[in-house]
Design an enzyme around this catalytic site. Structure first.
Site, mmCIF file in Angstrom:
data_model
loop_
_atom_site.group_PDB
_atom_site.id
_atom_site.type_symbol
_atom_site.label_atom_id
_atom_site.label_comp_id
_atom_site.label_asym_id
_atom_site.label_seq_id
_atom_site.Cartn_x
_atom_site.Cartn_y
_atom_site.Cartn_z
ATOM 1 N N HIS A 166 18.810 -0.673 59.538
ATOM 2 C CA HIS A 166 18.500 -1.994 58.976
ATOM 3 C C HIS A 166 18.566 -3.115 60.020
ATOM 4 O O HIS A 166 19.254 -4.121 59.852
ATOM 5 C CB HIS A 166 19.317 -2.315 57.710
ATOM 6 C CG HIS A 166 20.798 -2.106 57.786
ATOM 7 N ND1 HIS A 166 21.596 -2.814 58.635
ATOM 8 C CD2 HIS A 166 21.620 -1.270 57.105
ATOM 9 C CE1 HIS A 166 22.843 -2.427 58.469
ATOM 10 N NE2 HIS A 166 22.875 -1.490 57.552
ATOM 11 N N HIS A 169 32.406 4.532 50.035
ATOM 12 C CA HIS A 169 31.495 3.444 50.398
ATOM 13 C C HIS A 169 30.133 3.757 49.793
ATOM 14 O O HIS A 169 29.584 4.823 50.046
ATOM 15 C CB HIS A 169 31.423 3.346 51.925
ATOM 16 C CG HIS A 169 30.509 2.272 52.437
ATOM 17 N ND1 HIS A 169 30.176 1.156 51.717
ATOM 18 C CD2 HIS A 169 29.867 2.148 53.635
ATOM 19 C CE1 HIS A 169 29.359 0.393 52.433
ATOM 20 N NE2 HIS A 169 29.153 0.970 53.591
ATOM 21 N N GLU A 210 27.131 2.497 50.298
ATOM 22 C CA GLU A 210 25.880 2.269 51.027
ATOM 23 C C GLU A 210 25.094 3.587 51.107
ATOM 24 O O GLU A 210 25.661 4.672 51.165
ATOM 25 C CB GLU A 210 26.174 1.707 52.429
ATOM 26 C CG GLU A 210 24.918 1.130 53.068
ATOM 27 C CD GLU A 210 25.201 0.227 54.275
ATOM 28 O OE1 GLU A 210 26.368 0.103 54.678
ATOM 29 O OE2 GLU A 210 24.224 -0.337 54.798
ATOM 30 N N ASP A 269 23.556 5.353 53.212
ATOM 31 C CA ASP A 269 23.729 6.402 54.230
ATOM 32 C C ASP A 269 24.909 7.315 53.892
ATOM 33 O O ASP A 269 25.077 8.358 54.521
ATOM 34 C CB ASP A 269 23.870 5.808 55.640
ATOM 35 C CG ASP A 269 24.851 4.659 55.711
ATOM 36 O OD1 ASP A 269 25.118 4.029 54.670
ATOM 37 O OD2 ASP A 269 25.356 4.370 56.813
ATOM 38 N N HIS A 310 32.951 -2.750 55.116
ATOM 39 C CA HIS A 310 32.193 -3.979 55.318
ATOM 40 C C HIS A 310 31.349 -4.355 54.103
ATOM 41 O O HIS A 310 30.476 -5.241 54.202
ATOM 42 C CB HIS A 310 31.298 -3.834 56.573
ATOM 43 C CG HIS A 310 30.210 -2.792 56.388
ATOM 44 N ND1 HIS A 310 28.880 -3.166 56.262
ATOM 45 C CD2 HIS A 310 30.220 -1.455 56.228
ATOM 46 C CE1 HIS A 310 28.127 -2.082 56.098
ATOM 47 N NE2 HIS A 310 28.926 -1.037 56.080
ATOM 48 N N ASP A 316 33.352 3.330 56.944
ATOM 49 C CA ASP A 316 32.668 2.816 58.138
ATOM 50 C C ASP A 316 33.613 2.223 59.194
ATOM 51 O O ASP A 316 33.209 2.045 60.350
ATOM 52 C CB ASP A 316 31.619 1.772 57.731
ATOM 53 C CG ASP A 316 30.334 2.424 57.239
ATOM 54 O OD1 ASP A 316 30.186 3.646 57.427
ATOM 55 O OD2 ASP A 316 29.483 1.717 56.682
ATOM 56 N N TYR A 322 29.104 -1.156 67.377
ATOM 57 C CA TYR A 322 29.164 -0.999 65.920
ATOM 58 C C TYR A 322 29.933 -2.164 65.294
ATOM 59 O O TYR A 322 29.494 -2.764 64.312
ATOM 60 C CB TYR A 322 29.827 0.339 65.553
ATOM 61 C CG TYR A 322 29.724 0.641 64.090
ATOM 62 C CD1 TYR A 322 28.636 1.330 63.586
ATOM 63 C CD2 TYR A 322 30.696 0.193 63.190
ATOM 64 C CE1 TYR A 322 28.515 1.583 62.227
ATOM 65 C CE2 TYR A 322 30.574 0.440 61.836
ATOM 66 C CZ TYR A 322 29.491 1.141 61.363
ATOM 67 O OH TYR A 322 29.369 1.371 60.016
ATOM 68 N N HIS A 338 30.936 7.571 60.327
ATOM 69 C CA HIS A 338 29.913 7.724 61.382
ATOM 70 C C HIS A 338 30.611 8.102 62.681
ATOM 71 O O HIS A 338 31.690 7.574 62.980
ATOM 72 C CB HIS A 338 29.182 6.405 61.655
ATOM 73 C CG HIS A 338 28.318 5.924 60.546
ATOM 74 N ND1 HIS A 338 27.161 6.556 60.161
ATOM 75 C CD2 HIS A 338 28.420 4.830 59.743
ATOM 76 C CE1 HIS A 338 26.598 5.877 59.166
ATOM 77 N NE2 HIS A 338 27.354 4.832 58.886
#
Lengths: 402, 52
Positions: free
Chosen positions: A28, A82, A84, A86, A148, A167, A195, A228
């Protein structure tokens, strides 16, 4: 075809069952030249639990890694730390394949997942501090709102002294090495900082509180397993100290000169400013938005004390590549910066004033008058640019000492 | 004066502290915050807040 994907054992009860995305280059708007991984973890407790899932196209890879350890039908719980995409993109499909007894997320996470996947089965919200029994061991939850996303939470497995940190403490780095201690420190520090700057930076004040909250839990932590990049089983104090440092946003004796140029006039000005800053003992990074990517700029801004911005005026406007990076930086809320603006123009010259307005909106203290020039800067204008560099250097030293 | 919690990110507005970064002086009750005031943490609007 024989399965090519296996799980990797992380600790006594935990396996990594995620996916490696060697080719992702755009996250993104954050450029990821070294790919990424989407980490999912299998906890082989009495009630087998899957922590997080992966980006939708990687479902098969995750399922294959799970199968290398256990029949997926035996998984009883799924926990989403999380929501999100991904980490949740394949969640509805995973639920269909696994048919877990229960799926858990934070209170906000449960709502967010419903907003993402409208017909997903009921998600059970867990509260900050809640403990889930996995039969012979437990899993503890800690909300980390805005690190986040509002839904973000950590899960902690006391049996293995392992923190699933979603994350936080993660990085976009595709490797087959699963542990950070198998990767050179310089690479880790660079990728982690990149990151942090691109994802976590705006929530730095919350990071400081979360670090305190984590310490206050008294949880002994031997392993940090993020969503990640590699898993931390050594140097935990070093990575926590880096987060503390970045979240504090202590400016260093460093200036970033970011600009966009049409016919190299604004560029010449940038160079004059940069030379003067360097002569005054300031580390300088010159970044032309004609070439650099916005993600590289915010990495450099992370530990800078000054942000000097320049743009030619195109059709009464900031150059679009400059407007791009300013929008990005504004959202990431870098703090404790001083700044200035400059640029060349052909007839109207709005860009410099516009840049100043953006700096003000970013709460960056403007420490010197802007330098504007019609067309190509002559010696007198370049001298003004050098003065700008000197002035910013002096102000920066005044603020941080030395 | 009552504190208000942001339903999105959990930020607590404390009238005793105000929101000095956004020019809201100490002692400003939640009800008197400007209509366009937003959560200093996540940017959510006033309507996301509930009394603590």
């Amino acid at each position: 075809m024989e399965n090519i994907y296996n799980a990797i054992k992380v600790s006594e009860h935990v396996y990594w069952v995620g996916a490696i995305d060697w080719t992702v280059r755009d996250f993104h708007g954050y450029t990821t030249p070294h790919g990424s991984t989407y980490n999912a973890y299998l906890v082989m407790a009495e009630n087998i639990t899957l922590i997080d899932t992966v980006k939708a196209p990687f479902l098969d890879e995750m399922m294959a890694r799970i199968k290398s350890v256990v029949d997926p039908a035996k998984i009883k719980y799924i926990v989403s730390n999380h929501s999100e995409m991904d980490h949740s993109g394949c969640l509805p499909q995973a639920i269909n394949l696994i048919k877990p007894e229960k799926v858990f997320a934070s209170t906000v996470g449960a709502k967010t997942l419903k907003e993402h996947f409208h017909d997903i089965s009921a998600i059970i919200p867990v509260k900050d501090g809640e403990v889930l029994s996995l039969g012979n061991m437990e899993l503890r939850f800690m909300e980390t709102r805005m690190i986040h996303w509002p839904d973000s939470m950590f899960s902690y497995l006391p049996a293995d002294e392992l923190l699933f940190s979603q994350d936080a403490f993660g990085m976009h780095l595709a490797t087959l090495e699963r542990f950070a201690d198998e990767i050179p420190w310089a690479t880790l520090e660079y990728e982690e900082a990149t990151y942090y700057a691109n994802i976590v930076l705006p929530y730095s004040p919350i990071v400081l509180k979360a670090l305190q909250k984590l310490t206050a839990t008294g949880w002994p932590i031997k392993i940090i397993a993020p969503d990640h990049g590699p898993i931390w089983r050594q140097d935990l104090d070093k990575i926590l100290a880096l987060y503390q440092k970045w979240a504090t946003q202590m400016p260093e004796k460093k200036a970033v000169v970011v600009y966009a140029t049409m016919w190299h006039s604004t560029e010449k000005m940038a160079e004059a400013i940069g030379e003067a800053l360097a002569e005054a003992g300031i580390r300088v990074k010159l970044m032309s938005m004609n070439e650099f990517h916005r993600s590289e700029v915010v990495y450099e801004v992370l530990n800078a004390g000054a942000l000097i911005v320049g743009s030619s005026t195109l059709n009464n406007n900031i150059l679009p590549q400059m407007a791009d990076v300013m929008t990005y930086l504004k959202g990431l809320k870098p703090a404790n910066l001083i700044g200035a603006a400059f640029g060349s123009y052909g007839w109207s010259g709005e860009a410099v004033g516009d840049l100043q307005e953006i700096l003000k909106a970013m709460k960056i203290e403007i420490v010197t008058e802007p330098v504007k020039v019609k067309n190509v800067p002559d010696e007198a204008v370049l001298l003004q640019c050098r003065e700008m560099g000197k002035k910013v250097a002096a102000e920066l030293k005044k603020r941080i000492g030395g | 004066m009552k504190k208000y919690v942001c339903g999105i990110c959990g930020y607590v507005y404390d009238p005793a502290q105000g929101d000095p970064d956004n020019n809201v002086p100490k002692g400003t009750p939640f009800a008197e915050l400007p209509a366009d005031w937003t959560c200093p943490v996540c940017g959510a609007g006033k309507e996301e807040f509930t009394p603590e």
